[in-house]
Design a protein around this motif. Structure first.
Motif, PDB file in Angstrom:
ATOM      1  N   SER A   1     -39.618 -21.480  13.325  1.00  0.00           N
ATOM      2  CA  SER A   1     -38.858 -20.472  12.581  1.00  0.00           C
ATOM      3  C   SER A   1     -38.192 -21.051  11.333  1.00  0.00           C
ATOM      4  O   SER A   1     -37.673 -20.299  10.494  1.00  0.00           O
ATOM      5  CB  SER A   1     -37.784 -19.852  13.478  1.00  0.00           C
ATOM      6  N   LEU A   2     -38.208 -22.376  11.195  1.00  0.00           N
ATOM      7  CA  LEU A   2     -37.537 -23.017  10.061  1.00  0.00           C
ATOM      8  C   LEU A   2     -38.425 -23.043   8.817  1.00  0.00           C
ATOM      9  O   LEU A   2     -39.644 -23.105   8.911  1.00  0.00           O
ATOM     10  CB  LEU A   2     -37.144 -24.451  10.425  1.00  0.00           C
ATOM     11  N   ALA A   3     -37.790 -23.037   7.656  1.00  0.00           N
ATOM     12  CA  ALA A   3     -38.509 -23.221   6.397  1.00  0.00           C
ATOM     13  C   ALA A   3     -38.925 -24.685   6.296  1.00  0.00           C
ATOM     14  O   ALA A   3     -38.373 -25.551   6.989  1.00  0.00           O
ATOM     15  CB  ALA A   3     -37.616 -22.839   5.225  1.00  0.00           C
ATOM     16  N   GLN A   4     -39.881 -24.982   5.413  1.00  0.00           N
ATOM     17  CA  GLN A   4     -40.429 -26.339   5.300  1.00  0.00           C
ATOM     18  C   GLN A   4     -39.337 -27.395   5.123  1.00  0.00           C
ATOM     19  O   GLN A   4     -39.296 -28.386   5.858  1.00  0.00           O
ATOM     20  CB  GLN A   4     -41.401 -26.416   4.118  1.00  0.00           C
ATOM     21  N   ASP A   5     -38.467 -27.222   4.143  1.00  0.00           N
ATOM     22  CA  ASP A   5     -37.424 -28.219   3.870  1.00  0.00           C
ATOM     23  C   ASP A   5     -36.503 -28.414   5.060  1.00  0.00           C
ATOM     24  O   ASP A   5     -36.170 -29.552   5.433  1.00  0.00           O
ATOM     25  CB  ASP A   5     -36.595 -27.797   2.645  1.00  0.00           C
TER      26      ASP A   5
ATOM     27  N   PRO B   1     -40.603 -41.170   6.739  1.00  0.00           N
ATOM     28  CA  PRO B   1     -41.205 -40.949   5.427  1.00  0.00           C
ATOM     29  C   PRO B   1     -41.143 -42.153   4.488  1.00  0.00           C
ATOM     30  O   PRO B   1     -40.551 -42.100   3.403  1.00  0.00           O
ATOM     31  CB  PRO B   1     -40.377 -39.775   4.878  1.00  0.00           C
ATOM     32  N   TYR B   2     -41.753 -43.258   4.906  1.00  0.00           N
ATOM     33  CA  TYR B   2     -41.755 -44.480   4.101  1.00  0.00           C
ATOM     34  C   TYR B   2     -43.181 -45.018   3.996  1.00  0.00           C
ATOM     35  O   TYR B   2     -43.946 -44.972   4.960  1.00  0.00           O
ATOM     36  CB  TYR B   2     -40.839 -45.539   4.718  1.00  0.00           C
TER      37      TYR B   2
ATOM     38  N   PHE C   1     -41.451 -35.702   1.566  1.00  0.00           N
ATOM     39  CA  PHE C   1     -42.112 -35.134   2.742  1.00  0.00           C
ATOM     40  C   PHE C   1     -43.409 -34.423   2.360  1.00  0.00           C
ATOM     41  O   PHE C   1     -44.330 -34.316   3.162  1.00  0.00           O
ATOM     42  CB  PHE C   1     -41.178 -34.159   3.457  1.00  0.00           C
ATOM     43  N   THR C   2     -43.492 -33.953   1.116  1.00  0.00           N
ATOM     44  CA  THR C   2     -44.704 -33.270   0.666  1.00  0.00           C
ATOM     45  C   THR C   2     -45.880 -34.228   0.532  1.00  0.00           C
ATOM     46  O   THR C   2     -47.031 -33.793   0.434  1.00  0.00           O
ATOM     47  CB  THR C   2     -44.464 -32.585  -0.700  1.00  0.00           C
TER      48      THR C   2
END
Length: 202
Positions: free
Chosen positions: A85-89, A103-104, A113-114
């Protein structure tokens, strides 16, 4: 426990260790029938459901990739959370708050993250990630349930040891890394065993 196609499994990290994957792939390829089925069932992939109902692996990326390389099409999964239910960010920030994403890149640099790969087998090879696994197997530190522990050890080795450019250099580096892992430099890292354990093993 639900089965998910490996090509639909989304990664939550940028890198993995190909040496470790090659080893696991060989192990899976040596199995067949019920024995293979049991081996696959032993390590279900923990997933979080994200936007568009996609399944995101939050651990066992090496297992999923090795199985894909061995010709396996689907893996058993364990649902950890449904964040569809959450948006991407908001989704990615929630993963990070729970330490479910890393994310490294291979140089330890933060990325967007993209930039996360679409498939588990598309992750970049990080020799230090393979080194962390080899050092653990050699008794340099103990396996724990601390999230992302292997990456923390990989970053320690990245900061203190030269990048291996051959199999021989890698094997030589394992010995140095084990010694480093048991030194006071590594105090505070998950699974640290310390110099006392080193002396007993010697």
């Amino acid at each position: 426990m639900q089965s998910v196609k490996i090509n639909e499994l989304r990664p939550t990290q940028m890198t993995h260790g190909l040496r470790e994957i090659h080893q696991k792939t060989t192990e899976y390829q040596s199995l067949s029938g019920h024995t293979l089925d049991m081996a696959i069932a032993e390590k279900p992939i923990p997933v979080v459901i994200g936007p568009n109902a996609a399944s995101f692996a939050i651990d066992h990326h090496h297992v999923a990739t090795a199985l894909w390389r061995a010709g396996i099409k689907a893996v058993p999964t364990v649902l950890v959370a449904d964040l569809s239910s959450l948006a991407q960010d908001e989704f990615w920030l929630t993963l990070e708050n729970h330490r479910w994403t890393y994310p490294y890149d291979v140089k330890g640099r933060r990325v967007s993250f993209t930039a996360m790969p679409e498939h588990v087998w598309e992750l970049a090879d990080d020799e230090y990630r393979s080194l962390a696994a080899s050092v653990r197997d050699a008794g340099g530190y103990e396996k724990t349930t601390v999230p992302l522990e292997e990456f923390r050890w990989a970053d320690l080795f990245r900061s203190n040891l030269p990048y291996p450019t051959s199999d021989a250099e890698f094997e030589s580096l394992v010995k140095k890394a084990v010694k480093l892992a048991k030194s006071t430099v590594a105090i505070g890292l998950p699974g640290y065993v310390g110099p006392a354990e080193q002396k007993r093993q010697e």
